[in-house]
Write a protein that holds these residues in place. Structure first.
Motif, PDB file in Angstrom:
ATOM      1  N   UNK A  62      16.735  38.618 -72.103  1.00  0.00           N
ATOM      2  CA  UNK A  62      15.800  37.812 -72.899  1.00  0.00           C
ATOM      3  C   UNK A  62      16.278  37.645 -74.335  1.00  0.00           C
ATOM      4  N   UNK A  63      16.699  38.750 -74.944  1.00  0.00           N
ATOM      5  CA  UNK A  63      17.140  38.690 -76.353  1.00  0.00           C
ATOM      6  C   UNK A  63      18.355  37.775 -76.529  1.00  0.00           C
ATOM      7  N   UNK A  64      19.284  37.805 -75.580  1.00  0.00           N
ATOM      8  CA  UNK A  64      20.474  36.958 -75.713  1.00  0.00           C
ATOM      9  C   UNK A  64      20.123  35.483 -75.533  1.00  0.00           C
ATOM     10  N   UNK A  65      19.193  35.187 -74.633  1.00  0.00           N
ATOM     11  CA  UNK A  65      18.758  33.797 -74.484  1.00  0.00           C
ATOM     12  C   UNK A  65      18.056  33.301 -75.741  1.00  0.00           C
ATOM     13  N   UNK A  66      17.222  34.160 -76.326  1.00  0.00           N
ATOM     14  CA  UNK A  66      16.544  33.787 -77.570  1.00  0.00           C
ATOM     15  C   UNK A  66      17.548  33.586 -78.700  1.00  0.00           C
ATOM     16  N   UNK A 117      28.404  24.384 -79.477  1.00  0.00           N
ATOM     17  CA  UNK A 117      27.316  24.667 -78.545  1.00  0.00           C
ATOM     18  C   UNK A 117      27.859  25.027 -77.157  1.00  0.00           C
ATOM     19  N   UNK A 118      28.859  24.319 -76.698  1.00  0.00           N
ATOM     20  CA  UNK A 118      29.422  24.574 -75.369  1.00  0.00           C
ATOM     21  C   UNK A 118      30.017  25.978 -75.287  1.00  0.00           C
ATOM     22  N   UNK A 119      30.785  26.364 -76.280  1.00  0.00           N
ATOM     23  CA  UNK A 119      31.389  27.703 -76.286  1.00  0.00           C
ATOM     24  C   UNK A 119      30.312  28.785 -76.371  1.00  0.00           C
ATOM     25  N   UNK A 120      29.255  28.523 -77.160  1.00  0.00           N
ATOM     26  CA  UNK A 120      28.155  29.494 -77.259  1.00  0.00           C
ATOM     27  C   UNK A 120      27.495  29.683 -75.905  1.00  0.00           C
ATOM     28  N   UNK A 121      27.188  28.592 -75.239  1.00  0.00           N
ATOM     29  CA  UNK A 121      26.540  28.673 -73.928  1.00  0.00           C
ATOM     30  C   UNK A 121      27.430  29.367 -72.900  1.00  0.00           C
ATOM     31  N   UNK A 122      28.732  29.084 -72.939  1.00  0.00           N
ATOM     32  CA  UNK A 122      29.663  29.719 -72.012  1.00  0.00           C
ATOM     33  C   UNK A 122      29.719  31.230 -72.249  1.00  0.00           C
ATOM     34  N   UNK A 173      22.127  37.776 -82.289  1.00  0.00           N
ATOM     35  CA  UNK A 173      23.252  38.219 -81.463  1.00  0.00           C
ATOM     36  C   UNK A 173      23.735  39.598 -81.918  1.00  0.00           C
ATOM     37  N   UNK A 174      23.764  39.822 -83.219  1.00  0.00           N
ATOM     38  CA  UNK A 174      24.187  41.132 -83.729  1.00  0.00           C
ATOM     39  C   UNK A 174      23.218  42.235 -83.287  1.00  0.00           C
ATOM     40  N   UNK A 175      21.940  41.907 -83.196  1.00  0.00           N
ATOM     41  CA  UNK A 175      20.956  42.880 -82.716  1.00  0.00           C
ATOM     42  C   UNK A 175      21.218  43.233 -81.248  1.00  0.00           C
ATOM     43  N   UNK A 176      21.549  42.226 -80.432  1.00  0.00           N
ATOM     44  CA  UNK A 176      21.872  42.476 -79.028  1.00  0.00           C
ATOM     45  C   UNK A 176      23.130  43.343 -78.938  1.00  0.00           C
ATOM     46  N   UNK A 216      20.658  32.690 -78.392  1.00  0.00           N
ATOM     47  CA  UNK A 216      21.387  31.462 -78.119  1.00  0.00           C
ATOM     48  C   UNK A 216      20.544  30.236 -78.463  1.00  0.00           C
ATOM     49  N   UNK A 217      19.290  30.263 -78.039  1.00  0.00           N
ATOM     50  CA  UNK A 217      18.396  29.133 -78.327  1.00  0.00           C
ATOM     51  C   UNK A 217      18.252  28.909 -79.834  1.00  0.00           C
ATOM     52  N   UNK A 218      18.143  29.992 -80.585  1.00  0.00           N
ATOM     53  CA  UNK A 218      17.993  29.888 -82.040  1.00  0.00           C
ATOM     54  C   UNK A 218      19.337  29.738 -82.748  1.00  0.00           C
ATOM     55  N   UNK A 219      20.433  29.884 -81.994  1.00  0.00           N
ATOM     56  CA  UNK A 219      21.776  29.878 -82.578  1.00  0.00           C
ATOM     57  C   UNK A 219      21.821  30.847 -83.764  1.00  0.00           C
ATOM     58  N   UNK A 220      21.347  32.059 -83.519  1.00  0.00           N
ATOM     59  CA  UNK A 220      21.168  33.057 -84.567  1.00  0.00           C
ATOM     60  C   UNK A 220      22.209  34.167 -84.488  1.00  0.00           C
ATOM     61  N   UNK A 221      23.058  34.225 -85.501  1.00  0.00           N
ATOM     62  CA  UNK A 221      24.053  35.297 -85.595  1.00  0.00           C
ATOM     63  C   UNK A 221      23.348  36.648 -85.686  1.00  0.00           C
ATOM     64  N   UNK A 222      22.292  36.725 -86.474  1.00  0.00           N
ATOM     65  CA  UNK A 222      21.567  37.986 -86.660  1.00  0.00           C
ATOM     66  C   UNK A 222      20.989  38.483 -85.336  1.00  0.00           C
TER      67      UNK A 222
END
Length: 157
Positions: free
Chosen positions: A85-89, A43-48, A99-102, A91-97
Motif C-alpha cells: 500500500x505504501x509503495x503504491x501511495x 513516469x514509465x520508469x517509476x511504474x516499472x 519512497x524513502x519511508x518504504x 508512486x501515485x504521489x510521485x513522492x521521494x519522501x
C-alpha cells in the motif's frame, strides 16, 4: 563480469535465508530506481520499478506458511500488505519522501533477516521452495541427534 552475473554467482551457494535477504536487497534497489525516476520525471520508469518491487513483495507474501509461522507469519503478512500500500501511495504521489519511508521499513526487516541468516537452524523452517537443495535434506531442527540416529538405525538396505 557485469554486476548482474556477479550477483548470480554470489547466490549460487546461498542458503534459503540468504536468498530472502537477496530479495529484500533487490526490492530496495527497485525502490531507489523509483526515486530516481521521480526525480527525473520518468513516469514509465517509476511504474516499472514499483511493479518490480511489488512482484517481490507478493512473492514473499505468497510463500508465507501461516500454518507453521504463527504470529511471525501473520506479522510478516501485515508488513508486506503495508509495504504494498505504501509503495503504491508513494508512486501515485510521485513522492521521494514516501519512497524513502518504504525503504527505511524494508531495510529494518531486511536487517532482521540478516540476523536470522546467522542461525544455521533457520533454513530448516523455511518453505521447501525457499530452501537450497542441501537445506531440503537436513533433519528437522527440533530433532535431537539421538532421535535422528535412532530413526536412521531402523532403516536397512
Amino acid at each position: 563480469m557485469n554486476q548482474s552475473s556477479y550477483r548470480n554467482q554470489t547466490l549460487i551457494g546461498a542458503t534459503g535465508v540468504e536468498l530472502i535477504v537477496a530479495l529484500y536487497d533487490a526490492s530496495i534497489r527497485f525502490l531507489y530506481r523509483a526515486i530516481t525516476a521521480v526525480e527525473d520525471g520518468d513516469v514509465t520508469a517509476r511504474r516499472d520499478a514499483v511493479k518490480r518491487f511489488l512482484d517481490i513483495v507478493m512473492y514473499l507474501q505468497a510463500r508465507l506458511r501461516m500454518d507453521l509461522g504463527g504470529d511471525t507469519a501473520t506479522t510478516l503478512s501485515d508488513f508486506y500488505s503495508a509495504m504494498f500500500t505504501m509503495s503504491l501511495e508513494a508512486s501515485h504521489a510521485a513522492s521521494v519522501a514516501q519512497f524513502q519511508e518504504v525503504i527505511a521499513c524494508v531495510k529494518n526487516v531486511r536487517d532482521a533477516w540478516v540476523i536470522v541468516a546467522r542461525d544455521p537452524a533457520a533454513g530448516r523452517v523455511l518453505p521447501r521452495e525457499l530452501r537450497t537443495r542441501e537445506e531440503r535434506f537436513l533433519p528437522p531442527a527440533e530433532a535431537a541427534p539421538s532421535q535422528t540416529a535412532s530413526v536412521a538405525s531402523r532403516w536397512s538396505a
